[in-house]
Design a protein around this motif. Sequence first.
Motif, PDB file in Angstrom:
ATOM      1  N   LEU A 132      11.022 -43.286 -33.554  1.00  0.00           N
ATOM      2  CA  LEU A 132      10.864 -42.421 -34.938  1.00  0.00           C
ATOM      3  C   LEU A 132      12.203 -41.527 -34.783  1.00  0.00           C
ATOM      4  N   VAL A 133      12.561 -40.918 -33.798  1.00  0.00           N
ATOM      5  CA  VAL A 133      13.703 -39.983 -33.681  1.00  0.00           C
ATOM      6  C   VAL A 133      15.180 -40.499 -33.004  1.00  0.00           C
ATOM      7  N   PRO A 134      15.840 -40.503 -33.684  1.00  0.00           N
ATOM      8  CA  PRO A 134      17.232 -41.382 -33.044  1.00  0.00           C
ATOM      9  C   PRO A 134      17.931 -40.324 -31.721  1.00  0.00           C
ATOM     10  N   ASP A 135      18.345 -41.030 -30.912  1.00  0.00           N
ATOM     11  CA  ASP A 135      18.757 -40.374 -29.615  1.00  0.00           C
ATOM     12  C   ASP A 135      20.432 -40.460 -29.932  1.00  0.00           C
ATOM     13  N   ALA A 136      20.941 -39.198 -29.485  1.00  0.00           N
ATOM     14  CA  ALA A 136      22.414 -38.815 -29.884  1.00  0.00           C
ATOM     15  C   ALA A 136      23.202 -40.068 -29.224  1.00  0.00           C
ATOM     16  N   LEU A 137      22.826 -40.666 -27.994  1.00  0.00           N
ATOM     17  CA  LEU A 137      23.920 -41.640 -27.348  1.00  0.00           C
ATOM     18  C   LEU A 137      23.985 -42.951 -28.063  1.00  0.00           C
ATOM     19  N   MET A 138      22.723 -43.429 -28.671  1.00  0.00           N
ATOM     20  CA  MET A 138      22.386 -44.537 -29.770  1.00  0.00           C
ATOM     21  C   MET A 138      23.427 -44.369 -30.717  1.00  0.00           C
ATOM     22  N   LEU A 183      19.121 -33.826 -31.656  1.00  0.00           N
ATOM     23  CA  LEU A 183      17.998 -33.291 -31.369  1.00  0.00           C
ATOM     24  C   LEU A 183      18.303 -31.628 -31.020  1.00  0.00           C
ATOM     25  N   THR A 184      17.540 -30.656 -30.996  1.00  0.00           N
ATOM     26  CA  THR A 184      17.675 -29.351 -30.442  1.00  0.00           C
ATOM     27  C   THR A 184      17.545 -29.541 -28.999  1.00  0.00           C
TER      28      THR A 184
END
Length: 449
Positions: free
Chosen positions: A222-228, A210-211
């Motif tokens: 819907l949007v993947p998170d960076a930690l996952m 994500l930005t």
Amino acid sequence: MDVDELRTRVTAELPRVRQDLEDLVRIESVSADPARAAEVRRSAEAVAELFRAEAFEDVAVVSAREDGGAPAVLARKPAPEGRPTVLLYAHHDVQPENDHAEWDSPPFEPTERDGRLHARGAADDKAGIAAHLAAVRALGDDLGVGVTMFVEGEEEVGSDTLPALLEQHAEFLRADVIVIADSSNWDIGVPALTTSLRGLVRVDVTVRTLTHAVHSGMWGGLVPDALMTLARLVATLHDDAGDVTVAGLHAGPAADVDYPEDRLRAESGIAPGVDLIGTGTAVERLWTKPALTVTGLDAPQVDGASNTLTAVARAKLSLRIAPGDTTANALACLRRHLEEHVAWGAELSVDVVDTGEATSIDATGPAYDAARRAFTEAWDGTEPIDMGVGGSIPFIAEFLRTFPDASVLVTGVEDPDTRAHGANEGLHLAEFERVCLAETLLLDLLADG
């Protein structure tokens, strides 16, 4: 010279050697701490004074950097005509002591408990300096070889300027035999010569999805998170048995050395009920196969974390590579694996922190024969084993490269419970006496050809 006479000489020198060691330990020569740069310099000057007191020539505190940092100490006693020269290496800088509350005594005040001298640097590696001094003092006027001392000041921060130092002082340091006192013995009462060490590749891996962070309820699912995404990537690095899955890394056989599981568990500190990982013998997994570890993680803290999707996460990976591999190959293999396995098109960056080549030593020839004889005498008939080390000492490869004709012997004062780099680091005093005797015998044997 008679072994019993040398044993008597070493025993007589030990009180003064120990006092010198304790004085060095009280100097907080933590090379990783810029605030203690003056202490590192003071440590180098103290080592230089010890050599001057033993009538070494050309004693100097040197640095390869223009700013005068990372001081090393050089000194020498020239070889008698026709006799070999032996280079004795150790380092005077130490690791940070970290939390004082974890120590049972002040980390820079040497304290004896249960036959060990506890303090930061009491073993790693100021005891290496002390062992070299003990051998030179015990032989005295009977020293029949040339001795060059090289005591480094930045080993604990990666020896970045060591190649430059070796190049600048190559003629001064050139020797027939090099003794590197920065390793370990196999066990209390069992000496060892280190003949292989794994190399090291460390990288920082950053994943961005994500930005900026967004509401987890509105966008979760819907949007993947960076930690996952990072966790998913890290999980691809090992199979279910715990073996490293990065394709193209080298692995090989290890020496036929038994490492009983009960001893391994006691020495490693593994928690009860936790399974060991990997396949193959214990020493193969520790010495001659790659190992990959997550040593750091940047992510929101649990306490106070907002209920949002994390935009960016970062991990530090430490890859130990087997002898026979190269850092260039290992880095390329690791980078390719990460690029191929990062999920959902996440943005990935891989930044190299540092590298160090693996080492494999041909432990044959007259110098090694003399070393094995000296160790066997010092340990009352117990022959040394040839052991590998799972950790990395990259500078050994620099010595092998710079002085290809020298016999390089990697020895040390440590044992499995030394706790180097950790709280309550301790030098086993009885083993230290054997180390001092072994080096004295070695120098005497080398003088006899």
